[in-house]
Scaffold this active site. Structure first.
Site, PDB file in Angstrom:
ATOM      1  N   LEU A 143       0.906  -1.224  -0.249  1.00  0.00           N
ATOM      2  CA  LEU A 143      -0.161   0.231   0.218  1.00  0.00           C
ATOM      3  C   LEU A 143       0.873   1.434  -0.220  1.00  0.00           C
ATOM      4  CD1 LEU A 143      -2.748  -0.733   2.914  1.00  0.00           C
ATOM      5  CD2 LEU A 143      -3.136  -1.445   0.134  1.00  0.00           C
ATOM      6  N   ASP A 144       0.489   2.235  -0.636  1.00  0.00           N
ATOM      7  CA  ASP A 144       0.839   3.738  -0.613  1.00  0.00           C
ATOM      8  C   ASP A 144       1.269   3.475   0.691  1.00  0.00           C
ATOM      9  OD1 ASP A 144       1.383   3.838  -3.764  1.00  0.00           O
ATOM     10  OD2 ASP A 144       0.126   4.988  -4.149  1.00  0.00           O
ATOM     11  N   ARG A 145       2.598   4.521   0.923  1.00  0.00           N
ATOM     12  CA  ARG A 145       2.434   5.323   2.748  1.00  0.00           C
ATOM     13  C   ARG A 145       1.769   6.038   2.819  1.00  0.00           C
ATOM     14  NH1 ARG A 145       7.582   9.344   4.524  1.00  0.00           N
ATOM     15  NH2 ARG A 145       7.260   9.213   6.957  1.00  0.00           N
TER      16      ARG A 145
END
EC number: 5.4.99.24
Length: 319
Positions: A143-145
């Site tokens: 998942l993106d940060r």
């Protein structure tokens, strides 16, 4: 100051650990030890498999006995995770499900899934610090940060293989919730637009729609409408970097507080409305997959954090 592991360790390779390279195996056993040191002890013959010297590319077999020597590590490397102890402790509170095969957590926004790109701490490093006895913990997907929500971790190599196969064969369904600008048109149920990844001189990744890119598809469903925004459910069919963020932008409805693909005027509207939103409104709400051990179909949901819930409550009150 130096610290030293107490003695030589002999590890018997289980069936689900077979097939991996010895250098990768050592990285999971010697947490915090630099790769250069791992290759050094391999080169010197300090690591033995079945009492024999081996090369870094050697693939382990079930029943192999691996001799791991005591390794001296700079104290700062051993304690790299210590400034993040509060985050590590917080991870224990966001575990949604766990058994012998998998662990599922509700990743907080602002925490990377793994260290790198100047970050010394990520979810996977935190979990390894939280579970030092665990022999295997690996991310199934990313998942993106700044994206929150369901994150799946494998606790066995066999589970990782099974789940990766489901990802490849599109047997895993991911549902995200995103708050986007304006009124999403109900008839727009699918966005198909090829995506091309570029690396800027700064090292930053940026993705754009391009005919030279990889085929990409996201399905959309309107969940709730507000005065100047829409909550949409996004289900990616493909799994490209930043796919949902770029596809919503391409459709003319960028996601709230997206610092790369968003719209500052929309963000300002949300601020002036008193939503209190200060993070990307993209949340991995649910994940459906086949359990790698039992074969049961599972659907795990992750609740939104307080900031996202409050934002929607304020928007409802102004609708």
């Amino acid at each position: 100051m130096k610290t030293e592991t107490p003695s030589v360790k002999i590890v018997a390779i289980a069936a689900d650990e077979a097939g991996q390279r010895i250098d990768n195996f050592l990285r999971t056993q010697l947490k915090g030890v630099p790769k250069s040191m791992i290759y050094r002890i391999l080169r010197k013959g300090e690591v033995r498999v079945n009492k024999k010297r081996i090369k870094p590319e050697y693939k382990l077999e079930s029943g192999d006995e691996v001799r791991i020597p005591p390794v001296r590590v700079a104290e700062r490397e051993e304690e790299a995770v210590s400034p993040h102890l509060q985050k590590v402790a917080a991870l224990a509170d966001v575990i949604l499900y766990e058994d012998d095969h998998i662990l599922v957590l509700n990743k907080p926004s602002g925490t990377a899934v793994h260290g790198g790109s100047g970050l010394s701490f990520g979810v996977i490093e935190g979990l390894r610090a939280l579970r030092p006895e665990a022999r295997f913990l690996e991310l199934v997907h990313r998942l993106d940060r700044d994206t929150s929500g369901v994150l799946l971790v494998a606790k066995k190599r066999s589970a990782l293989r099974s789940l990766h196969e489901q990802l490849r064969e599109k047997g895993m369904q991911k549902d995200y919730l995103a708050l986007v600008r304006g009124q999403w048109q109900s008839h727009v149920k699918t966005v198909q637009a090829p995506l091309l990844k570029n690396i800027l001189q700064s090292g930053e990744r940026i993705v754009r729609v391009s005919q030279e890119g990889k085929p990409s598809e996201t399905r959309f469903k309107v969940e709730e409408r507000y005065a100047f925004a829409t909550l949409v459910r996004c289900s990616p069919v493909t799994g490209r970097t930043h796919q949902i963020r770029v596809h919503t932008q391409y459709a003319g409805h960028p996601i709230a507080f997206d610092d790369r693909y968003g719209d500052r005027e929309f963000d300002q509207q949300l601020t002036e409305a008193g939503t209190g939103l200060k993070r990307l409104f993209l949340h991995a709400a649910a994940l459906k997959f086949t359990h790698p051990g039992t074969g049961d179909v599972m659907r795990i949901e992750a609740p939104m954090d307080k900031q996202l819930k409050r934002c929607l409550e304020v928007l409802r009150s102004k609708a």
